[in-house]
Write an enzyme that holds these catalytic residues in place. Structure first.
Site, short mmCIF file in Angstrom:
data_model
loop_
_atom_site.label_atom_id
_atom_site.label_comp_id
_atom_site.label_asym_id
_atom_site.label_seq_id
_atom_site.Cartn_x
_atom_site.Cartn_y
_atom_site.Cartn_z
N LYS A 57 0.81 -1.20 0.00
CA LYS A 57 0.00 0.00 0.00
C LYS A 57 0.86 1.27 0.00
CE LYS A 57 -2.76 -2.44 3.36
NZ LYS A 57 -2.98 -2.53 4.80
N GLY A 58 2.10 1.11 0.40
CA GLY A 58 2.94 2.28 0.66
C GLY A 58 3.08 3.27 -0.48
N GLU A 113 7.47 2.59 -6.34
CA GLU A 113 7.64 2.09 -4.97
C GLU A 113 7.89 3.25 -4.01
OE1 GLU A 113 7.23 -0.20 -3.02
OE2 GLU A 113 8.17 -2.11 -3.53
N ASP A 114 7.40 3.14 -2.80
CA ASP A 114 7.69 4.18 -1.81
C ASP A 114 9.12 4.07 -1.30
OD1 ASP A 114 6.93 1.75 -0.70
OD2 ASP A 114 6.09 2.63 1.10
N ASP A 117 14.47 -0.91 0.06
CA ASP A 117 15.16 -1.23 1.31
C ASP A 117 16.15 -2.38 1.02
OD1 ASP A 117 15.74 -1.71 3.99
OD2 ASP A 117 13.70 -1.53 4.67
N LYS A 145 17.24 3.37 0.55
CA LYS A 145 18.08 3.12 1.73
C LYS A 145 19.19 2.16 1.31
CE LYS A 145 15.27 2.86 5.92
NZ LYS A 145 14.68 1.90 6.87
N PHE A 166 14.32 4.32 10.69
CA PHE A 166 12.95 3.82 10.57
C PHE A 166 12.03 4.97 10.17
CE2 PHE A 166 8.89 2.34 12.12
CZ PHE A 166 8.91 0.99 11.81
N VAL A 167 11.59 4.93 8.90
CA VAL A 167 10.82 6.06 8.39
C VAL A 167 9.33 5.74 8.25
CG1 VAL A 167 12.61 7.43 7.26
CG2 VAL A 167 11.66 5.47 6.07
N ASP A 173 4.22 3.10 6.87
CA ASP A 173 3.52 2.92 8.14
C ASP A 173 4.38 2.33 9.24
OD1 ASP A 173 3.67 0.26 6.93
OD2 ASP A 173 2.26 -0.37 8.47
N ARG A 179 0.63 6.43 7.88
CA ARG A 179 0.64 6.48 6.41
C ARG A 179 0.13 7.81 5.89
NH1 ARG A 179 1.57 1.28 4.15
NH2 ARG A 179 0.62 -0.43 5.27
C1 PRP Z 1 7.57 -1.96 1.94
C2 PRP Z 1 7.71 -1.07 0.74
C3 PRP Z 1 8.27 -1.97 -0.30
C4 PRP Z 1 9.08 -2.96 0.48
C5 PRP Z 1 10.53 -2.61 0.37
O1 PRP Z 1 6.36 -2.63 1.86
O2 PRP Z 1 6.48 -0.52 0.35
O3 PRP Z 1 7.27 -2.62 -1.05
O4 PRP Z 1 8.66 -2.88 1.85
O5 PRP Z 1 11.30 -3.44 1.16
P1 PRP Z 1 12.44 -4.37 0.59
O6 PRP Z 1 13.28 -3.55 -0.37
O7 PRP Z 1 13.21 -4.74 1.83
O8 PRP Z 1 11.82 -5.55 -0.06
P2 PRP Z 1 5.63 -3.34 3.09
O9 PRP Z 1 5.89 -4.81 3.01
O10 PRP Z 1 6.01 -2.65 4.36
O11 PRP Z 1 4.11 -3.17 2.75
P3 PRP Z 1 3.23 -1.82 2.64
O12 PRP Z 1 3.70 -1.06 1.43
O13 PRP Z 1 1.84 -2.32 2.49
O14 PRP Z 1 3.45 -1.03 3.92
#
Ligand code: PRP
Length: 197
Positions: A57-58, A113-114, A117, A145, A166-167, A173, A179
């Site tokens: 959802k991010g 993508e938000d 990571d 990151k 931790f953002v 979220d 969010r």
């Molecule tokens: C977050 C973010 C990416 C993913 C990145 O999603 O939106 O999709 O993690 O992380 P990575 O590079 O370590 O794979 P999350 O699983 O938190 O779901 P959300 O977007 O619904 O909060």
């Protein structure tokens, strides 16, 4: 003189006890950078219909703000994956929980993508999308990151490179909260808190 319309004050999430929030990227900086990214994307791909794929959802706020700033033909679709296991750290397992509505074959796709990571989510998505034969596949991330990277992936368009903190906010979220915060902030948790992004 005409009465000035009152602008409603936006209700923002408040930090709970044991949580400390510090603004890292203000809403103004976010919007300015997103406008620049939209121009960059359009400059690289002039005249092409662009198909933005948001990762739920991010990425929702980033996709809508970016999409509004890209000129010409733009269409949207969404995909959802579950990227983390139940613990504090990534399990490295990515699972598709909602697929796209339509085929991406022959389309110029931009994965939106938000945050990038570990890169496990993006690596998985790129594999899935490449098999579906898009004309082009590009990646736009708001936050990167690099210190956390495990998978060898990179984004074509990066809004901000951030330190390993931790953002939350602007789609990101903590236990589904924050969010809707219009800025990106760093959340510090007190002892005993369940730290899970
Ligand atoms: C977050 C973010 C990416 C993913 C990145 O999603 O939106 O999709 O993690 O992380 P990575 O590079 O370590 O794979 P999350 O699983 O938190 O779901 P959300 O977007 O619904 O909060």
């Amino acid at each position: 003189m005409a009465k000035r319309a009152k602008i409603a004050k936006v209700a923002e999430p408040k930090a709970k006890r044991g949580e400390k929030l510090r603004i890292l990227i203000s809403r103004k900086r976010l919007q300015k950078r997103i406008t620049e990214m939209a121009r960059e994307i359009r400059k690289d791909l002039p005249g092409e219909p662009l198909h933005l794929v948001g990762v739920l959802k991010g990425a929702v706020f980033f996709l809508t703000d970016l999409g509004k700033q890209i000129s010409g033909d733009v269409s949207f679709d969404f995909i959802a994956v579950s990227s983390y296991g139940a613990g504090t750290h990534t399990s490295g397992q990515v699972r598709l929980t909602r697929d796209l509505d339509s085929s991406i074959e022959g389309k110029t796709v931009i994965v939106v993508e938000d945050i990038l990571d570990t890169g496990m989510t993006l690596q998985y998505l790129l594999r899935v999308f490449e098999q579906r034969k898009p004309k082009r596949l590009r990646v736009a991330v708001l936050l990167d990151k690099p210190e956390r990277r495990v998978a060898a992936v990179h984004a074509d368009y990066v809004g901000f490179t951030i330190p390993n903190e931790f953002v939350v906010g602007y789609g990101l979220d903590y236990a589904e909260r924050y969010r809707n915060m219009p800025d990106v902030g760093v959340l510090s948790l007190g002892t005993g808190a369940d730290k899970k992004e």
